[in-house]
Design a protein around this motif. Structure first.
Motif, PDB file in Angstrom:
ATOM      1  N   VAL A   3      -1.044  -6.446 -10.459  1.00  0.00           N
ATOM      2  CA  VAL A   3      -2.355  -6.368 -11.086  1.00  0.00           C
ATOM      3  C   VAL A   3      -2.098  -6.087 -12.552  1.00  0.00           C
ATOM      4  O   VAL A   3      -1.762  -4.982 -12.948  1.00  0.00           O
ATOM      5  CB  VAL A   3      -3.242  -5.299 -10.449  1.00  0.00           C
ATOM      6  N   LYS A  28     -10.425  -4.765  -4.513  1.00  0.00           N
ATOM      7  CA  LYS A  28      -9.183  -3.995  -4.575  1.00  0.00           C
ATOM      8  C   LYS A  28      -8.029  -4.855  -5.064  1.00  0.00           C
ATOM      9  O   LYS A  28      -7.811  -5.952  -4.553  1.00  0.00           O
ATOM     10  CB  LYS A  28      -8.817  -3.457  -3.188  1.00  0.00           C
ATOM     11  N   GLY A  29      -7.296  -4.347  -6.037  1.00  0.00           N
ATOM     12  CA  GLY A  29      -6.095  -5.026  -6.512  1.00  0.00           C
ATOM     13  C   GLY A  29      -5.049  -5.085  -5.422  1.00  0.00           C
ATOM     14  O   GLY A  29      -4.871  -4.130  -4.678  1.00  0.00           O
ATOM     15  N   ILE A  30      -4.378  -6.233  -5.320  1.00  0.00           N
ATOM     16  CA  ILE A  30      -3.349  -6.418  -4.287  1.00  0.00           C
ATOM     17  C   ILE A  30      -1.976  -6.311  -4.924  1.00  0.00           C
ATOM     18  O   ILE A  30      -1.717  -6.904  -5.970  1.00  0.00           O
ATOM     19  CB  ILE A  30      -3.485  -7.798  -3.616  1.00  0.00           C
TER      20      ILE A  30
ATOM     21  N   MET B   1      -0.577   1.521  -9.199  1.00  0.00           N
ATOM     22  CA  MET B   1       0.427   0.789  -8.437  1.00  0.00           C
ATOM     23  C   MET B   1       0.927   1.664  -7.306  1.00  0.00           C
ATOM     24  O   MET B   1       1.478   2.722  -7.537  1.00  0.00           O
ATOM     25  CB  MET B   1       1.639   0.484  -9.330  1.00  0.00           C
ATOM     26  N   LYS B  28      -2.412  -5.988   3.624  1.00  0.00           N
ATOM     27  CA  LYS B  28      -2.071  -6.201   2.216  1.00  0.00           C
ATOM     28  C   LYS B  28      -1.922  -4.869   1.496  1.00  0.00           C
ATOM     29  O   LYS B  28      -2.791  -4.001   1.591  1.00  0.00           O
ATOM     30  CB  LYS B  28      -3.172  -6.997   1.520  1.00  0.00           C
ATOM     31  N   GLY B  29      -0.834  -4.733   0.769  1.00  0.00           N
ATOM     32  CA  GLY B  29      -0.636  -3.539  -0.041  1.00  0.00           C
ATOM     33  C   GLY B  29      -1.661  -3.480  -1.153  1.00  0.00           C
ATOM     34  O   GLY B  29      -2.013  -4.503  -1.749  1.00  0.00           O
ATOM     35  N   ILE B  30      -2.181  -2.279  -1.410  1.00  0.00           N
ATOM     36  CA  ILE B  30      -3.201  -2.094  -2.438  1.00  0.00           C
ATOM     37  C   ILE B  30      -2.565  -1.476  -3.678  1.00  0.00           C
ATOM     38  O   ILE B  30      -1.809  -0.513  -3.579  1.00  0.00           O
ATOM     39  CB  ILE B  30      -4.322  -1.161  -1.943  1.00  0.00           C
ATOM     40  N   ALA B  31      -2.913  -2.027  -4.823  1.00  0.00           N
ATOM     41  CA  ALA B  31      -2.350  -1.554  -6.086  1.00  0.00           C
ATOM     42  C   ALA B  31      -3.208  -0.431  -6.658  1.00  0.00           C
ATOM     43  O   ALA B  31      -3.710  -0.527  -7.764  1.00  0.00           O
ATOM     44  CB  ALA B  31      -2.256  -2.716  -7.062  1.00  0.00           C
ATOM     45  N   GLU B  32      -3.421   0.621  -5.874  1.00  0.00           N
ATOM     46  CA  GLU B  32      -4.223   1.756  -6.332  1.00  0.00           C
ATOM     47  C   GLU B  32      -3.637   3.040  -5.782  1.00  0.00           C
ATOM     48  O   GLU B  32      -2.961   3.025  -4.771  1.00  0.00           O
ATOM     49  CB  GLU B  32      -5.662   1.636  -5.825  1.00  0.00           C
TER      50      GLU B  32
END
Lengths: 321, 321
Positions: A3, A28-30, B1, B28-32
């Protein structure tokens, strides 16, 4: 980790409001992909992926990619389908970048593909090749045989910093491949990057193909060669002929190979190995200190290249047509 | 991240198979988030968040957090609800780490909260405080007044490398706060980290609270002080009393403040500012070269602290009880 771009609340509301996708419920950013910023969007209608195209993608290529996805989806291929805006546009702008909304494809990529996965991949790739026929767009493969030497020239003498002698070895291989690269094979739309992380499965069933941002017009059999390299080597570097046979069998059950395609496989596999060796080498030498993304090991593809150099004919792999 | 841990296909299948959540469709991995690895999971029943707890979370605290979420959800608060496994456990193990599956909460956090958002936040925080009554778990606030000096001691002389004189300024403030920290205010379960990114909205409506991994038993009004700092300052450092009034009005419409709580607000705000100044300072001084996470600016909280030092009474903020 992917992201790269922050989107403000107002920009997002305005962007999503331009599409007939219902009410925005989450965003949501992946943490996947390395080229673009991807967000998983839920609305009260469905799930979508919103992609912001970052610098590595040429904006002029985006219509080719997005129209291709629309064409393939119309033909029944399972792939992300671009959602047109209320104005009928597939490509918009968000946070100053080109942006597109595509349908969300359920499924997960397989980290350690088994033989049956390779068979399913072969079938889906052949279906992609057939479904791509009739697509009116054209995009030259920027990373075909003519693109390898310029890439190598940019790595230059630094290649040997990765492994002594690597520069000379690549140079010899380039001479060999450039001298007699197959140019009369059946061509059409190929994916050109069908690595396991771009192929989704639900259980043992392939559920779709994603990430068409290297798609181009090139030899179908070159797409097969890329997949033989990406799917049919074990972690220890050994070629797994059982997987390769399954991949080819799946493919030819949908689209038979010509004898020229079959005969060209060893050379195409060498070319495909060199292509990923070169891009990985370039990335390896270009990565800035403290970068977020760990570059992939170029030497994995040197090993694959050396294996294919020992093969004279497709039969010598243990493959049957 | 925030995807620190890779999960194999087999591990994931086995883990999800232990829950009655239907068939796994995507992962899916979340970038948060910066503390844990979070994955968005779709099944054919619903969406979930799968969290792997990384090193910064004390595994002994996890039952407190997960049981609290269950308790709050039972009371009707909108928050992620832990899903019990088929064995009735809220906490499992995945990829060698403690792991939990919670319901997915639709909504988005607001990057630039407006006055009405502050009012909604106040209401939801008061509801959380009331709903937490009767929860049997107890967790001391590890970052209460008794925890600040040890944290400061770990920063030591390096504090002045961030800003000359910072160490002495913090030391004076610690002396002041430790001498007479309010100890007789109403206590209960507080969130202790209700920053905007932990509060979801759908349109103007608050849709839920997330990220309870600092929750603890402490003074309710201290939670308010944390939020006054996190929600009611503008980017230029100015205190926005309109937002603060809306926050308090929303809160007291659900749970009135005692006169002691009201009177303690200036000191609680100083303490809350110092707590985040200290943790940010510690992180700033501890971040390794080339780290993935950019530490937050500690000096933002020094400015807030200095503002509160000019305030003698809650009335002086322009707040009404």
């Amino acid at each position: 980790m992917a992201v790269y771009t922050e989107v403000t609340d107002e920009e997002l509301d305005r962007f999503i409001g331009g599409y007939d996708v219902g009410r925005l419920l989450s965003f949501k950013g992946i943490a996947e992909g390395v080229e673009n910023s991807n967000f998983l969007v839920h609305t009260d209608k469905a799930s979508y992926i919103l992609t912001l195209y970052e610098k590595r993608v040429n904006p002029d290529d985006l219509p080719y990619f997005l129209n291709l996805l629309g064409h393939l989806a119309d033909k029944g291929l399972s792939c992300p389908t671009p959602v047109p805006s209320r104005d009928g546009m597939l490509l918009g702008t968000l946070a100053g970048r080109p942006a597109a909304l595509v349908t969300f494809l359920e499924g997960m990529w397989v980290k350690r593909p088994r033989t049956d996965h390779c068979g399913e991949l072969g079938k889906a790739m052949a279906e992609l090749h057939l479904d791509g026929m009739g697509y009116e767009g054209f995009r030259k493969n920027a990373l075909d045989v003519s693109g390898w030497r310029p890439l190598f020239d940019q790595c230059g003498a630094r290649s040997d910093s990765v492994q002594p002698g690597l520069g000379a070895e690549i140079s010899r291989e380039l001479d060999y491949l450039e001298a007699d690269w197959p140019s009369d094979l059946p061509v059409g739309v190929i994916h050109a990057d069908l690595f396991p992380d771009n192929v989704f499965f639900l259980g043992d069933q392939l559920s779709g193909l994603i990430d068409f941002y290297f798609a181009c017009n090139d030899a179908f059999a070159y797409d097969i060669a890329i997949c033989l390299n990406a799917w049919c080597f074990e972690l220890d570097g050994a070629f797994n002929v059982t997987k390769a046979r399954a991949l080819l069998k799946g493919y030819t059950s949908v689209r038979p190979l010509t004898s020229a395609e079959y005969a060209a496989l060893p050379k195409l596999c060498r070319g495909a190995a060199l292509r990923f060796l070169l891009t990985r080498l370039y990335d390896w030498l270009s990565v800035p200190e403290g970068a977020l993304v760990t570059p992939k090991d170029p030497l994995e593809y040197l090993k694959k290249l050396r294996f294919h150099q020992t093969i004279d004919t497709a039969e010598a792999y243990g493959l049957e047509r």
